[in-house]
Scaffold this motif. Structure first.
Motif, short mmCIF file in Angstrom:
data_model
loop_
_atom_site.label_atom_id
_atom_site.label_comp_id
_atom_site.label_asym_id
_atom_site.label_seq_id
_atom_site.Cartn_x
_atom_site.Cartn_y
_atom_site.Cartn_z
N GLY A 169 0.79 -1.24 0.00
CA GLY A 169 0.00 0.00 0.00
C GLY A 169 0.81 1.27 0.00
O GLY A 169 0.30 2.34 -0.36
N GLY A 170 2.07 1.18 0.42
CA GLY A 170 2.86 2.40 0.55
C GLY A 170 2.36 3.24 1.71
O GLY A 170 1.97 2.69 2.75
N ASN A 171 2.34 4.54 1.51
CA ASN A 171 1.98 5.45 2.60
C ASN A 171 1.18 6.61 2.02
O ASN A 171 1.65 7.75 2.00
N ILE A 172 -0.02 6.32 1.56
CA ILE A 172 -0.86 7.34 0.92
C ILE A 172 -1.97 7.74 1.89
O ILE A 172 -2.82 6.91 2.24
N PRO A 173 -1.99 9.00 2.35
CA PRO A 173 -3.01 9.43 3.33
C PRO A 173 -4.43 9.22 2.81
O PRO A 173 -4.73 9.56 1.66
N GLY A 174 -5.26 8.61 3.65
CA GLY A 174 -6.66 8.41 3.28
C GLY A 174 -6.91 7.24 2.36
O GLY A 174 -8.05 6.89 2.08
N VAL A 175 -5.83 6.62 1.86
CA VAL A 175 -5.98 5.50 0.92
C VAL A 175 -5.35 4.23 1.48
O VAL A 175 -6.00 3.18 1.54
N THR A 176 -4.09 4.32 1.89
CA THR A 176 -3.39 3.13 2.39
C THR A 176 -2.64 3.39 3.70
O THR A 176 -2.01 2.47 4.21
N ARG A 177 -2.70 4.60 4.22
CA ARG A 177 -1.97 4.89 5.46
C ARG A 177 -2.80 4.47 6.66
O ARG A 177 -3.69 5.19 7.12
#
Length: 226
Positions: free
Chosen positions: A171-179
Motif C-alpha cells: 500500500g505504501g503510505n498514501i493518506p486516506g488510501v493506504t496509510r
C-alpha cells in the motif's frame, strides 16, 4: 489523549480494512477450514502448509511477491489492466487482497480446530434424519463451532489492525488510501513526533490487550459449556 486529524483518518481506515478482511476471510476461510478438518487427501499437508505460511514468512517477503503479482508484468496486474481496473498495488483494494493472504491462518486454523472438535457423532445423527450436507453444516456444525467462529474473527480483525510490513510493501503510505494506524505511528517516529506516536501506540496497546483479555476471559466459559 490528543490525536490529529491524520491519526483519526488512519484509525478509521484501519477499522475499515480489518472489517472487510474479516468478512472476506469468513467466507473464504470457512470452506478451506472445513475441507482441512474432514479430508484424508494427500493434499491436506501441502494445503495446510500454504495456509500457515504467513505465520513464519517475513511480511516483507510476502509483500514483495504480492507486489510482483499485482505489478504491470504480474499475472494479476495484467488481468486487472485487461479488465480496465488498473493496477492494484498502492490502492486500498490491493491492500485488502494482501491482508487477506497475510491473515489467512488466523481465520482458518481456529476454525479447523473447532470443526475437528465437533466430531463424527452429530453428523451421523443428522444423516439418520436425512438432513442434506448443507443443512447439517448450517444447523449442526455452525452452532457447535460458534466459539471457533468468534475466536477466528477476533484474531483476524486484531491481526489485520496490527499489520505493518505487508501494508507498507503493497500500500505504501498514501493518506486516506493506504496509510493505516501502524504506518501513521511509523511516520510520527520518523518525524521525531514522539508524543503523537506515543498516543497512537497507547491506543493500539490498549486495543491489543482488550482483545486478548476478551479471549482469555471467555475461554473458560466455553469449556464449561462443552
Amino acid at each position: 489523549m490528543h490525536l490529529s486529524e491524520n491519526d483519526f483518518q488512519a484509525i478509521l481506515l484501519t477499522i475499515r480494512l480489518a472489517s472487510i478482511v474479516t468478512l472476506i476471510l469468513l467466507v473464504l476461510g470457512t470452506p478451506i477450514a472445513w475441507w482441512l478438518s474432514r479430508t484424508r487427501s494427500r493434499l491436506k499437508g501441502p494445503v495446510g502448509a500454504v495456509v500457515a505460511l504467513p505465520l513464519v514468512l517475513p511480511p516483507s517477503v510476502l509483500g514483495f511477491y504480492l507486489l510482483l503479482v499485482m505489478g504491470p508484468n504480474g499475472p494479476l496486474g495484467q488481468l486487472t489492466q485487461a479488465l480496465g481496473i488498473g493496477l492494484l498495488a498502492f490502492t486500498f483494494e490491493g491492500l485488502v487482497i494482501a491482508s487477506v493472504f497475510y491473515s489467512l491462518p488466523f481465520m482458518v486454523q481456529p476454525l479447523q480446530n473447532a470443526f475437528e472438535a465437533v466430531g463424527e457423532r452429530p453428523l451421523e445423527v443428522a444423516a439418520t434424519l436425512r438432513a442434506s450436507r448443507l443443512d447439517t453444516f448450517f444447523t449442526v456444525v455452525v452452532p457447535l463451532a460458534l466459539p471457533g467462529f468468534l475466536t477466528s474473527s477476533i484474531l483476524t480483525f486484531a491481526h489485520t489492525v496490527g499489520e505493518f510490513g505487508v501494508v507498507l510493501m503493497i500500500g505504501g503510505n498514501i493518506p486516506g488510501v493506504t496509510r493505516v494506524a501502524s504506518v501513521q505511528i511509523y511516520d510520527h517516529v520518523e518525524a521525531m513526533e514522539f508524543s503523537q506516536a506515543h498516543h497512537l501506540s497507547a491506543m493500539m496497546l490498549i486495543f491489543s490487550f482488550l482483545v486478548l483479555l476478551a479471549l482469555y476471559v471467555w475461554r473458560p466459559n466455553r469449556k464449561k459449556g462443552t
